[in-house]
Design an enzyme around this catalytic site. Structure first.
Site, PDB file in Angstrom:
ATOM      1  N   SER A  26      -6.061  -2.725   2.870  1.00 18.95           N
ATOM      2  CA  SER A  26      -6.514  -2.138   1.604  1.00 18.95           C
ATOM      3  C   SER A  26      -7.012  -3.147   0.576  1.00 18.95           C
ATOM      4  CB  SER A  26      -5.416  -1.274   0.970  1.00 18.95           C
ATOM      5  OG  SER A  26      -5.699   0.073   1.197  1.00 18.95           O
TER       6      SER A  26
ATOM      7  N   GLU B 140       0.818  -1.223   0.000  1.00 21.15           N
ATOM      8  CA  GLU B 140       0.000   0.000   0.000  1.00 21.15           C
ATOM      9  C   GLU B 140       0.852   1.274   0.000  1.00 21.15           C
ATOM     10  OE1 GLU B 140      -3.557  -0.575   2.724  1.00 21.15           O
ATOM     11  OE2 GLU B 140      -2.262  -2.270   3.200  1.00 21.15           O
TER      12      GLU B 140
ATOM     13  N   SER C 278     -10.966  10.685   1.132  1.00 18.90           N
ATOM     14  CA  SER C 278     -11.039   9.421   1.866  1.00 18.90           C
ATOM     15  C   SER C 278     -12.215   9.397   2.833  1.00 18.90           C
ATOM     16  CB  SER C 278      -9.739   9.180   2.652  1.00 18.90           C
ATOM     17  OG  SER C 278      -8.662   8.934   1.787  1.00 18.90           O
TER      18      SER C 278
END
Length: 359
Positions: free
Chosen positions: A192, A26, A326
Site C-alpha cells: 500500500s 495497512e 477499489s
C-alpha cells in the site's frame, strides 16, 4: 450472517472464515475491504465466521455489526479469543468461551489482510499447517509477491521487462551508481505504498532510505519508469478470467498511500485509455506474471506502459483492496461481474481448487 458452532453446524453449508484487521500498517484498509466483502457475501450459500485481528496481533471471534468493522469500534466489545487449531484432522479454529475450548470447523479461510502478517505468506503457512484451505494465493506466491526484488528476478527470467533496481541491506553500504535519477525508494516487503519516496538527486537518498528502513529491513531502489501505471485483475487457477485494464493518471508526485485512498491529484481510468491491441497485450502479460509467481484464485498485477508501448512489470498485489470503489472489483465489473457476483465466483473457484488439490 453466520451460524456459530453453538447453534449447530449444518454439513450442507460450508463455513468460511474471514480474517480482517491485522498487525500491519495497512490495518485500516483491511477493515474497509472486509466490511465491503461481508456486505456482499453470498450468505444464502455459506455461513460466515469472522475473525478480527487487533493492531497488536490478538485474534478474536467477532459477530457484531459490520459498521463497527468499518469505523474500527469492533474490538471495543468483550470478545472471545480465537486461535488456529494445529490438529489438521479437525480443520478448525479454537474459540475460548467461558474458559472452555469450542472447536469451530472451518471449510476455508478468506484473509482480507493487507501487507505484513497477512499478505506475506505468514497466515497462509499457518493455515496450511492446520489444513484449512485459503481462498486466495498460497504461501509461496504470497511470500514471493511481497518481495518486490525477488519477484522481479523471476518475472525477468520469464522474458518480461522489469524496472532496473538495486537491493539495499545496509543504509551505510549501498551503490546506486548503475541507476539513473529519478529513483523510487521502497521498503522491500511493505504494501500500500507505505515508506516510499521519490528521489531526484543523490543528496535526498539517505533520508529516503532511512524512511523506508522504518518499514522493513531491506529496501529496493528502482529507476522511475517513463509512462503510466496500468493494472490487471485476474481470477482463476487453470482457467483465468481477466478484468478490464485500468490506468492511473498522476498530475504530480506518485501513487503513495494517501493518494491511493484519497485520489486528490490523480485519476483512475477504467477502462484504460489505450487501444484494444495494447490492452490485450497487457492482459496476456499479466497472465504470464500471475502464473510465473504461482498465484491462485485472485490477484492484481500492476505494470507500467511506456510511451513506446513497452510493458514493464511493477508488482503483484495478492490481496488487493476490496472496497466498492477499489481497483480490483472495478476492473472485474468492466467484464460483467457485479461485486457480489465477484465474491461468489472467488469463493466457488477457491473451494473447487481446494477440493481438487488440498489433501
Amino acid at each position: 450472517y453466520r451460524r456459530s458452532s453453538k447453534e449447530g453446524y449444518n454439513m450442507k453449508r460450508k463455513t468460511i472464515a474471514i480474517l480482517f484487521g491485522g498487525k500491519s500498517s495497512e490495518y485500516e484498509v483491511s477493515l474497509q475491504s472486509a466490511a465491503a466483502i461481508i456486505k456482499n457475501f453470498p450468505q444464502e450459500k455459506y455461513d460466515l465466521y469472522l475473525i478480527g485481528i487487533t493492531r497488536a496481533g490478538q485474534w478474536f471471534h467477532y459477530d457484531g455489526e459490520i459498521e463497527k468493522i468499518s469505523n474500527d469500534t469492533w474490538n471495543q466489545e468483550l470478545l472471545n479469543p480465537v486461535t488456529v487449531c494445529l490438529e489438521p484432522e479437525r480443520q478448525a479454529v479454537m474459540e475460548i468461551v467461558d474458559n472452555k475450548i469450542i472447536y469451530q470447523q472451518i471449510d476455508a479461510v478468506l484473509p482480507v489482510l493487507h501487507g505484513k502478517n497477512g499478505e506475506d505468506g505468514t497466515v497462509q503457512g499457518l493455515m496450511e499447517l492446520a489444513k484449512i484451505p485459503v481462498l486466495g494465493c498460497g504461501l509461496l506466491a504470497s511470500a514471493l509477491c511481497m518481495d518486490k526484488y525477488r519477484a522481479h528476478q523471476l518475472v525477468k527470467a520469464a522474458g518480461i521487462k522489469v524496472t532496473r533496481s538495486v537491493l539495499v541491506h545496509n543504509i551505510n553500504d549501498f551503490n546506486v551508481k548503475a541507476l539513473n535519477f529519478p529513483l523510487f525508494v521502497k521498503p522491500l516487503k511493505a504494501g500500500s505504498s507505505y515508506g516510499i519516496s521519490k528521489v531526484v538527486k543523490m543528496e535526498e537518498l539517505t533520508k529516503a532510505l532511512e524512511y523506508a528502513f522504518n518499514y522493513d529491513n531491506e529496501v529496493i531502489v528502482e529507476e522511475a519508469v517513463e509512462g503510466f501505471e496500468v493494472g490487471c485483475a485476474i481470477i482463476g487457477n487453470d482457467e483465468l478470467t481477466v478484468g478490464e485494464v485500468d490506468e492511473i493518471e498522476l498530475s504530480g508526485g506518485f501513487f503513495d498511500y494517501d493518494e491511493k485512498y484519497t485520489l486528490k491529484t490523480s485519476t483512475i481510468y477504467m477502462p484504460a485509455r489505450i487501444d484494444e491491441v495494447t490492452a490485450r497485450k497487457i492482459q496476456e502479460t499479466a497472465k504470464i506474471i500471475y502464473q510465473t509467481l504461482a498465484c491462485q484464485n485472485f490477484a492484481r498485477v500492476d505494470m507500467f506502459l511506456t510511451p513506446n508501448n513497452e510493458i514493464v512489470f511493477n508488482e503483484v498485489n495478492t490481496i488487493p483492496g476490496f472496497t466498492d470503489h477499489s481497483r480490483f472489483p472495478q476492473m472485474m465489473k468492466g467484464v460483467g461481474f457485479e461485486f457480489s457476483e465477484l465474491i461468489d465466483k472467488i469463493v466457488a473457484i477457491g473451494l473447487k481448487y481446494a477440493d481438487g488439490n488440498f489433501k
